[in-house]
Design an enzyme around this catalytic site. Structure first.
Site, short mmCIF file in Angstrom:
data_model
loop_
_atom_site.label_atom_id
_atom_site.label_comp_id
_atom_site.label_asym_id
_atom_site.label_seq_id
_atom_site.Cartn_x
_atom_site.Cartn_y
_atom_site.Cartn_z
N ARG A 164 0.83 -1.22 0.00
CA ARG A 164 0.00 0.00 0.00
C ARG A 164 0.87 1.27 0.00
O ARG A 164 0.54 2.26 0.66
CB ARG A 164 -0.92 0.04 1.22
CG ARG A 164 -1.99 -1.03 1.24
CD ARG A 164 -2.95 -0.89 0.05
NE ARG A 164 -4.10 -1.73 0.23
CZ ARG A 164 -4.11 -3.03 -0.10
NH1 ARG A 164 -3.06 -3.61 -0.65
NH2 ARG A 164 -5.20 -3.74 0.11
N SER A 238 -10.44 -0.68 3.61
CA SER A 238 -9.66 -0.83 4.84
C SER A 238 -9.18 0.54 5.30
O SER A 238 -8.59 1.28 4.51
CB SER A 238 -8.42 -1.68 4.59
OG SER A 238 -8.78 -2.94 4.07
N GLU A 334 -4.38 3.65 6.29
CA GLU A 334 -4.12 3.43 4.88
C GLU A 334 -4.78 4.56 4.10
O GLU A 334 -4.34 4.95 3.03
CB GLU A 334 -4.75 2.08 4.52
CG GLU A 334 -4.28 1.48 3.25
CD GLU A 334 -5.44 1.03 2.41
OE1 GLU A 334 -5.80 1.82 1.51
OE2 GLU A 334 -5.96 -0.06 2.62
N1 EPU Z 1 -10.31 -11.09 10.38
C1 EPU Z 1 -10.81 -11.11 11.66
N2 EPU Z 1 -12.08 -10.63 11.86
C2 EPU Z 1 -12.84 -10.18 10.84
C3 EPU Z 1 -12.33 -10.17 9.53
C4 EPU Z 1 -11.05 -10.63 9.32
O1 EPU Z 1 -10.16 -11.53 12.61
O2 EPU Z 1 -13.97 -9.77 11.11
C5 EPU Z 1 -8.95 -11.59 10.18
C6 EPU Z 1 -8.96 -13.02 9.71
O3 EPU Z 1 -7.93 -13.68 10.38
C7 EPU Z 1 -8.64 -12.94 8.26
C8 EPU Z 1 -7.75 -11.71 8.22
O4 EPU Z 1 -8.29 -10.83 9.21
O5 EPU Z 1 -7.95 -14.07 7.83
C9 EPU Z 1 -7.70 -11.03 6.89
O6 EPU Z 1 -9.01 -10.57 6.55
P1 EPU Z 1 -9.41 -10.30 5.04
O7 EPU Z 1 -9.05 -11.44 4.22
O8 EPU Z 1 -10.82 -9.82 5.03
O9 EPU Z 1 -8.45 -9.14 4.58
P2 EPU Z 1 -7.77 -7.89 5.29
O10 EPU Z 1 -6.36 -8.25 5.62
O11 EPU Z 1 -8.60 -7.38 6.40
C10 EPU Z 1 -6.79 -6.98 3.06
C11 EPU Z 1 -6.77 -5.68 2.31
C12 EPU Z 1 -8.09 -5.48 1.58
C13 EPU Z 1 -8.30 -6.64 0.62
C14 EPU Z 1 -8.30 -7.94 1.43
C15 EPU Z 1 -8.40 -9.16 0.56
C16 EPU Z 1 -5.31 -4.24 3.60
C17 EPU Z 1 -5.21 -3.04 4.49
N3 EPU Z 1 -6.54 -4.58 3.23
O12 EPU Z 1 -7.78 -6.85 4.09
O13 EPU Z 1 -7.99 -4.31 0.81
O14 EPU Z 1 -9.53 -6.51 -0.07
O15 EPU Z 1 -7.06 -8.04 2.17
O16 EPU Z 1 -7.18 -9.39 -0.06
O17 EPU Z 1 -4.30 -4.83 3.25
C18 EPU Z 1 -8.34 -1.94 0.98
O18 EPU Z 1 -7.11 -1.83 0.89
O19 EPU Z 1 -9.09 -0.95 1.09
C19 EPU Z 1 -8.90 -3.28 1.00
C20 EPU Z 1 -10.20 -3.49 1.17
#
Ligand code: EPU
Length: 338
Positions: A164, A238, A334
């Site tokens: 990012r 995010s 972010e």
């Molecule tokens: N999780 C929780 N609780 C929740 C949701 C998620 O504990 O309610 C934990 C889980 O362990 C899960 C992990 O968080 O495995 C990752 O969650 P998720 O796959 O939803 O992705 P994220 O890391 O929260 C990132 C990006 C998103 C992107 C998703 C999918 C960043 C800051 N965000 O989110 O990007 O869509 O992965 O690849 O890296 C954005 O940048 O605006 C964005 C939406």
């Protein structure tokens, strides 16, 4: 060339914050940028280039000139048996570019389906989702340095892409206007299905039988299940980055919380999900005034209707403080807070 004064940008930011810009201009043709250079509104004010406003939080009136790029056009400019280079104008919606690739059977962009924003904004924060980042398909970009509108050209190694992050969010912040971005896509069947939710969907299907268009549909489905629709509840995806912590710090956390998920970054660092940290603080679906964390994905902060930008920024501070207190980890926004 029409420069608006005291222009409401409520519909130009995905948090739907009701603020004004002192000056506002829409650019439909690239050559208008060189005309803009000679105006007082440009010369005497701070400036901000806006895509779809999907990664920005305005906390007050913007006391300068907002430049919105509306330039359009997506085409294949080079191709071989195995690859194609696609060029897109900065003002195109990001997802129109992904759709173009999928319709033309070009592989590489599909996991980035449905990300809000414009093509020109995508390299700034090296957008990423479901195991793919923009840098994986990036070819080059061009635009103008804001001092004097000198033309500039960037190859991958000039962009300093990171998680990012890029040179356009750092050293060249507000100093370079991206006008065209080129991507290198593959004509060969090559999909990236390692992300947990995708693996689950395609676990019983032989890899070679999986269609590119189906992967796009799957991604759009995963997104709409987890992420709030910005037309319903203003948000910017995010709000924070997933923090990177040392192996030592992770070991301490893991002893206390054996269920914590992590992703290896390099030999000394791991990334932990900010959503997990926020949830463990009891802040999943948590509401404070006109703002809340999304009930399915607490990393997304939403505007429940009439939140002011400051209120959302304060809510973000509150989340940061709770996470810091419980885990001694700093969450870094972010979203661009203005
Ligand atoms: N999780 C929780 N609780 C929740 C949701 C998620 O504990 O309610 C934990 C889980 O362990 C899960 C992990 O968080 O495995 C990752 O969650 P998720 O796959 O939803 O992705 P994220 O890391 O929260 C990132 C990006 C998103 C992107 C998703 C999918 C960043 C800051 N965000 O989110 O990007 O869509 O992965 O690849 O890296 C954005 O940048 O605006 C964005 C939406």
């Amino acid at each position: 060339m029409l420069i608006h004064t005291d222009y409401s940008i409520k519909n130009l930011n995905s948090f739907h914050i009701d603020v004004k810009a002192k000056y506002f201009i829409e650019i439909n043709e690239e050559n208008e940028l060189t005309q803009l250079l000679h105006t007082d509104e440009y010369a005497l004010n701070k400036r901000l280039v806006l895509g779809e406003g999907s990664n920005i939080l305005f906390t007050e009136k913007f006391d300068g000139l907002i430049i919105k790029l509306n330039t359009k056009g997506i085409s294949v400019i080079e191709e071989s048996e195995t690859e194609a280079v696609v060029e897109s104008a900065a003002g195109e919606k990001w997802d129109n570019f992904v759709k173009f690739c999928v319709e033309n059977k070009l592989y590489g962009a599909e996991n980035l389906s449905g990300i809000p924003g414009t093509v020109g904004a995508a390299p700034v924060q090296n957008i990423g989702a479901y195991g793919t980042e923009l840098k994986d398909i990036f070819h080059s970009l061009e635009g103008y340095f804001t001092d004097g509108m000198r033309k500039g050209y960037f190859e991958p190694e000039d962009c300093e892409f990171d998680y990012r992050a890029s040179v356009f969010k750092d050293r060249f912040k507000n100093a370079f206007i991206i006008t065209k971005v080129r991507f290198r896509l593959s004509k060969l069947h090559s999909l990236h299905l390692n992300y947990r939710d995708l693996k689950e969907i395609y676990k019983d299907q032989p890899a070679e039988s999986i269609l590119l268009a189906d992967v796009r549909e799957s991604i759009l489905g995963i997104r709409s299940n987890k992420l709030p629709d910005p037309y319903e509840f203003g948000n910017a995806g995010s709000f924070f980055k997933n923090p990177e912590i040392s192996n030592r710090k992770f070991k301490e956390l893991h002893e206390k919380y054996p269920d914590i998920v992590h992703f290896k970054v390099d030999s000394t660092t791991v990334k932990v999900p900010a959503a997990w940290l926020i949830e463990k603080c009891g802040l999943k679906g948590y509401r404070l005034g006109q703002t809340a964390t999304h009930s399915k994905q607490p990393l997304v902060i939403i505007n429940l209707g009439s939140a002011k930008g400051k209120e959302i920024a304060e809510f973000a501070d509150f989340i940061q403080a709770k996470v810091k207190k419980k885990f001694q980890i700093d969450l870094i926004p972010e979203v661009n807070i203005i």
